[in-house]
Scaffold this motif. Structure first.
Motif, PDB file in Angstrom:
ATOM      1  N   GLY A  22       0.820  -1.205   0.000  1.00 17.30           N
ATOM      2  CA  GLY A  22       0.000   0.000   0.000  1.00 17.30           C
ATOM      3  C   GLY A  22       0.858   1.261   0.000  1.00 17.30           C
ATOM      4  O   GLY A  22       0.518   2.248  -0.668  1.00 17.30           O
ATOM      5  N   ASP A  23       1.961   1.214   0.732  1.00 18.57           N
ATOM      6  CA  ASP A  23       2.869   2.362   0.739  1.00 18.57           C
ATOM      7  C   ASP A  23       3.462   2.596  -0.642  1.00 18.57           C
ATOM      8  O   ASP A  23       3.606   3.735  -1.101  1.00 18.57           O
ATOM      9  CB  ASP A  23       3.978   2.127   1.760  1.00 18.57           C
ATOM     10  CG  ASP A  23       3.429   2.057   3.179  1.00 18.57           C
ATOM     11  OD1 ASP A  23       4.075   1.440   4.052  1.00 18.57           O
ATOM     12  OD2 ASP A  23       2.330   2.609   3.407  1.00 18.57           O
ATOM     13  N   GLN A  26       0.851   4.033  -2.815  1.00 19.81           N
ATOM     14  CA  GLN A  26       0.648   5.457  -2.498  1.00 19.81           C
ATOM     15  C   GLN A  26       1.615   6.332  -3.299  1.00 19.81           C
ATOM     16  O   GLN A  26       1.293   7.452  -3.706  1.00 19.81           O
ATOM     17  CB  GLN A  26       0.873   5.655  -0.997  1.00 19.81           C
ATOM     18  CG  GLN A  26       0.431   6.979  -0.425  1.00 19.81           C
ATOM     19  CD  GLN A  26      -1.082   7.101  -0.390  1.00 19.81           C
ATOM     20  OE1 GLN A  26      -1.788   6.124  -0.200  1.00 19.81           O
ATOM     21  NE2 GLN A  26      -1.583   8.307  -0.592  1.00 19.81           N
ATOM     22  N   GLU A  29       0.995   4.560  -7.777  1.00 20.29           N
ATOM     23  CA  GLU A  29      -0.200   4.162  -8.521  1.00 20.29           C
ATOM     24  C   GLU A  29      -0.731   5.312  -9.382  1.00 20.29           C
ATOM     25  O   GLU A  29      -1.065   5.119 -10.553  1.00 20.29           O
ATOM     26  CB  GLU A  29      -1.282   3.640  -7.577  1.00 20.29           C
ATOM     27  CG  GLU A  29      -2.508   3.123  -8.336  1.00 20.29           C
ATOM     28  CD  GLU A  29      -3.439   2.285  -7.481  1.00 20.29           C
ATOM     29  OE1 GLU A  29      -2.974   1.294  -6.866  1.00 20.29           O
ATOM     30  OE2 GLU A  29      -4.641   2.588  -7.448  1.00 20.29           O
ATOM     31  N   ALA A  30      -0.817   6.503  -8.807  1.00 23.54           N
ATOM     32  CA  ALA A  30      -1.340   7.636  -9.569  1.00 23.54           C
ATOM     33  C   ALA A  30      -0.460   7.977 -10.762  1.00 23.54           C
ATOM     34  O   ALA A  30      -0.966   8.150 -11.888  1.00 23.54           O
ATOM     35  CB  ALA A  30      -1.525   8.828  -8.643  1.00 23.54           C
TER      36      ALA A  30
ATOM     37  N   ASP B  21      -5.402  13.315  -8.455  1.00 25.21           N
ATOM     38  CA  ASP B  21      -5.465  13.056  -7.012  1.00 25.21           C
ATOM     39  C   ASP B  21      -6.533  12.010  -6.717  1.00 25.21           C
ATOM     40  O   ASP B  21      -7.660  12.322  -6.347  1.00 25.21           O
ATOM     41  CB  ASP B  21      -5.809  14.360  -6.255  1.00 25.21           C
ATOM     42  CG  ASP B  21      -4.610  15.284  -6.212  1.00 25.21           C
ATOM     43  OD1 ASP B  21      -4.815  16.497  -6.107  1.00 25.21           O
ATOM     44  OD2 ASP B  21      -3.477  14.774  -6.291  1.00 25.21           O
ATOM     45  N   GLU B  22      -6.209  10.827  -6.915  1.00 26.63           N
ATOM     46  CA  GLU B  22      -7.165   9.763  -6.600  1.00 26.63           C
ATOM     47  C   GLU B  22      -6.489   8.772  -5.657  1.00 26.63           C
ATOM     48  O   GLU B  22      -5.295   8.499  -5.771  1.00 26.63           O
ATOM     49  CB  GLU B  22      -7.645   9.059  -7.864  1.00 26.63           C
ATOM     50  CG  GLU B  22      -6.520   8.689  -8.821  1.00 26.63           C
ATOM     51  CD  GLU B  22      -7.055   8.267 -10.169  1.00 26.63           C
ATOM     52  OE1 GLU B  22      -8.248   7.899 -10.265  1.00 26.63           O
ATOM     53  OE2 GLU B  22      -6.278   8.292 -11.123  1.00 26.63           O
ATOM     54  N   LYS B  23      -7.267   8.294  -4.760  1.00 26.87           N
ATOM     55  CA  LYS B  23      -6.729   7.388  -3.747  1.00 26.87           C
ATOM     56  C   LYS B  23      -6.392   6.044  -4.401  1.00 26.87           C
ATOM     57  O   LYS B  23      -7.223   5.495  -5.127  1.00 26.87           O
ATOM     58  CB  LYS B  23      -7.792   7.190  -2.656  1.00 26.87           C
ATOM     59  CG  LYS B  23      -7.251   6.645  -1.363  1.00 26.87           C
ATOM     60  CD  LYS B  23      -8.363   6.606  -0.321  1.00 26.87           C
ATOM     61  CE  LYS B  23      -7.839   6.013   0.966  1.00 26.87           C
ATOM     62  NZ  LYS B  23      -8.904   5.917   1.983  1.00 26.87           N
ATOM     63  N   PRO B  24      -5.202   5.576  -4.184  1.00 27.32           N
ATOM     64  CA  PRO B  24      -4.842   4.290  -4.813  1.00 27.32           C
ATOM     65  C   PRO B  24      -5.703   3.157  -4.261  1.00 27.32           C
ATOM     66  O   PRO B  24      -5.854   3.024  -3.050  1.00 27.32           O
ATOM     67  CB  PRO B  24      -3.375   4.091  -4.439  1.00 27.32           C
ATOM     68  CG  PRO B  24      -3.153   4.946  -3.248  1.00 27.32           C
ATOM     69  CD  PRO B  24      -4.098   6.074  -3.334  1.00 27.32           C
ATOM     70  N   HIS B  25      -6.234   2.414  -5.139  1.00 32.68           N
ATOM     71  CA  HIS B  25      -7.070   1.287  -4.730  1.00 32.68           C
ATOM     72  C   HIS B  25      -6.888   0.068  -5.623  1.00 32.68           C
ATOM     73  O   HIS B  25      -7.340  -1.016  -5.279  1.00 32.68           O
ATOM     74  CB  HIS B  25      -8.547   1.674  -4.779  1.00 32.68           C
ATOM     75  CG  HIS B  25      -9.019   2.012  -6.159  1.00 32.68           C
ATOM     76  ND1 HIS B  25      -8.745   3.238  -6.774  1.00 32.68           N
ATOM     77  CD2 HIS B  25      -9.710   1.298  -7.073  1.00 32.68           C
ATOM     78  CE1 HIS B  25      -9.258   3.252  -7.975  1.00 32.68           C
ATOM     79  NE2 HIS B  25      -9.853   2.094  -8.200  1.00 32.68           N
ATOM     80  N   ARG B  28      -5.224  -2.984  -4.062  1.00 39.48           N
ATOM     81  CA  ARG B  28      -6.033  -3.859  -3.213  1.00 39.48           C
ATOM     82  C   ARG B  28      -6.705  -4.945  -4.045  1.00 39.48           C
ATOM     83  O   ARG B  28      -6.772  -6.104  -3.649  1.00 39.48           O
ATOM     84  CB  ARG B  28      -7.090  -3.054  -2.481  1.00 39.48           C
ATOM     85  CG  ARG B  28      -6.550  -2.107  -1.447  1.00 39.48           C
ATOM     86  CD  ARG B  28      -7.717  -1.419  -0.733  1.00 39.48           C
ATOM     87  NE  ARG B  28      -7.245  -0.267   0.025  1.00 39.48           N
ATOM     88  CZ  ARG B  28      -6.698  -0.319   1.223  1.00 39.48           C
ATOM     89  NH1 ARG B  28      -6.533  -1.486   1.815  1.00 39.48           N
ATOM     90  NH2 ARG B  28      -6.289   0.780   1.830  1.00 39.48           N
TER      91      ARG B  28
END
Lengths: 185, 422
Positions: A22-23, A26, A29-30, B21-25, B28
């Motif tokens: 997840g880190d 963060q 990913e974008a 600006d989008e929350k990484p998902h 998951r």
């Protein structure tokens, strides 16, 4: 406190700490999504598939990462390969409506203001011209101008020397300009 | 509209790849679909599947190991039943095949039925009797009429009469026993009582076959005419066995059987008697008749001394024929007497551990059961290990081939990983 390095996060994830992934997400990913959109002609759905598949491969091969290249380079390389595959797949089923959707999708984000109408039209032309380039040339252009990637990073990602990268970039830009001039004419 | 500048191009290119600006998902979703990194590192696809479902994999392992142990114990039990093997008191005695694949009683009966009494040498027969009954009758004036005691025998003879040819008859009278194998009583006549040929087949198990074999020979009473007709011993240790065919005085049969039972653990005992009284009586009657005729012919010969030579020769010829028949019937009666006077016992001795004495207390029973279980468990473990060794060595070719396949699959997986990572 110094931020944890990408390599440390990957190793932690390989050792069983899911939160480390997840880190990493963060951080990357974008940007990866942005790059994928550019490579896939604005197709957001394909870009999400490409990035998700990139994470799948990171999860699967995290243990075998040998550290010869940086994690960042490794991530971008996987993402570019996934985009290449999906682009090839999409090209087989591409229709004219995709180009229109590409233009329209981007246009939605650009507020139609009279003062910037010309600018918007010019941007659309450039985007359309970039979309008509081969994947390799498009890849060079987008990588070199991608935020967060230096030329050295781009060269390492593509596995070529920096000099080669610059010469290919020059060639890609030349072709882009030529296409734009043709459009103008 | 003017041609786009490099700055315009650069701006558009940056805009095309800018991150929002989008929350990484997405990571998951990938984690949900891909193997979790928290699982143990598994290098093989099969091991990966097992790592994902540890309980199922554990159940498979337990079932597999249990199956191997079960098959191994079954194989060990089958091997022991077929080939014999260790013979502990805790184990069910191995069923060893009869030498002729027949049951002991059938084998004994078969041997008895095929016995050739004509080969017997009866100790009760004196040498003079043997010579008399085996030689042709000689109507020679020089022969001693008194030697032909058989002619003097009649029904009035009693036991104890010193009839030189009567040693057989004396024993014959002693062989008159009741049909339930009780000791015989002396009898005045040898024609009025039942004549029964007795046979017995006894199978015993003893820890030391050879010792029992020797003991049996000590129990024989030669002065009663008893003797061992056949004997044989084979094998050693747990595989030893012995057979004896013993001729025992018929009136001592039950006593002898009791002595046999004391030598080991009786596995089977078969007794039978063949009533030959009718044949005996018939034979006696015919014998008497022939003797009567012989006496009459002799008397006739004595009284007709002035008869012609031809008539005398005819009479003598008749006399010879009568004598031949008498001797044949006498031989038959002898044989029958031998069979009746001496019962035939077929004793089969097999190796076996003597039964353990019953425990005297609960604690003794518990410790005995524990000890038996311990030994049985060790035997079981040994059998399983032997089975596993047999599988390992016997299937070596298949193990090597399987290892080769696994190595090839592993190599292919690693190569694919490297290709994907690059």
């Amino acid at each position: 406190m110094d931020p944890v390095s990408d390599e440390t996060l990957l190793k932690q994830f390989a050792d069983g700490r899911s939160a480390s992934l997840g880190d990493l997400a963060q951080r990357y990913e974008a940007p990866l999504l942005g790059l994928a959109r550019g490579l896939l002609r604005g197709r957001d759905d394909l870009a999400r598939d490409a990035v998700q598949e990139t994470w799948v491969r990171v999860i699967r091969f995290a243990e075998s990462f040998n550290g010869n290249s940086g994690v960042k380079t490794w991530l971008y390389r996987i993402a570019i390969n996934q985009c290449r595959d999906l682009a090839a797949l999409a090209a087989k089923h591409s229709t004219r409506t995709e180009a229109a959707a590409h233009t329209a999708g981007d246009s939605k984000e650009n507020t139609a203001v009279d003062a910037g109408a010309i600018e918007t039209e010019r941007d659309d032309q450039i985007r359309a011209a970039v979309s008509t380039l081969d994947f390799d040339k498009r890849e060079i252009l987008l990588l070199c101008y991608h935020e967060g990637l230096t030329h050295n990073d781009a060269a390492r990602t593509l596995g070529i020397p920096v000099g080669t990268l610059k010469s290919r970039l020059h060639a890609a830009l030349a072709e882009l300009r030529e296409r734009l001039n043709r459009e103008m004419l | 509209m003017t041609t786009p500048t490099d700055a315009d191009i650069e701006s558009v290119l940056r805009n095309m790849t800018e991150s929002r600006d989008e929350k990484p998902h997405l990571w998951r979703n990938a984690l949900r679909n891909a193997p979790r990194s928290g699982q143990p590192r598994c290098r093989f696809a099969i091991a990966s599947a097992f790592a994902r479902q540890p309980w199922a994999s554990a159940a498979v392992v337990v079932i597999g190991v249990g199956s191997i142990i079960g098959i191994g114990s079954l194989a060990a039990t089958t091997a022991q039943s077929t080939y014999g093997g260790r013979n502990r008191a805790t184990k069910k005695p191995a069923v060893s095949a009869s030498p002729t694949t027949m049951s002991p009683s059938a084998w004994g009966a078969d041997r008895l039925n095929n016995a050739t009494p004509s080969t017997f040498i009866t100790p009760s027969m004196t040498k003079a009797n043997m010579e008399k009954y085996s030689a042709a009758y000689q109507l020679d004036a020089a022969s001693d009429p008194a030697a032909d005691e058989g002619l003097l025998y009649d029904e009035s003879s009693k036991v104890g009469d010193v009839v030189r040819s009567g040693s057989i008859y004396a024993y014959a009278s002693e062989s008159h026993t009741s049909s339930d194998f009780h000791d015989a009583k002396s009898d005045d006549t040898n024609t009025g009582e039942r004549q029964v040929i007795r046979r017995a087949t006894v199978e015993i198990k003893a820890a030391d076959v050879r010792a029992v074999f020797l003991k049996v020979q000590v129990l024989i009473r030669a002065n009663r005419g008893e003797y061992i007709q056949d004997s044989g011993i084979r094998g050693e240790g747990d595989n030893a066995s012995a057979e004896l065919t013993i001729r025992v005085a018929a009136d001592r049969l039950s006593e002898f059987l009791n002595e046999m039972r004391a030598l080991g653990d009786v596995q089977s005992e078969v007794l039978n008697g063949e009533d030959v009284t009718t044949q005996f009586v018939d034979l006696e009657a015919r014998l008497r008749n022939e003797r009567q005729v012989e006496a009459e012919v002799l008397q006739l010969l004595e009284s007709r001394k002035d008869a012609s030579l031809e008539e005398i020769l005819k009479l003598r010829k008749s006399l010879a024929e009568i004598r031949t028949r008498i001797e044949r019937m006498t031989g038959q009666r002898e044989q029958m007497n031998r069979l009746v006077s001496l019962a035939t016992v077929l004793l089969i001795i097999r190796s076996g551990v003597a039964p353990e004495p019953a425990p005297t207390s609960h604690w003794a029973a518990f410790t005995l059961a524990l000890s038996n279980s311990w030994h049985a468990g060790l035997d079981y473990l040994g059998d399983v290990v032997a089975f596993l060794v047999r599988i390992l060595v016997g299937g070596l070719i298949f193990w090597i081939a399987l290892a080769g396949v696994i190595l090839y699959i592993r190599h292919a997986i690693n190569r694919r990983r490297k290709t994907d990572a690059s």
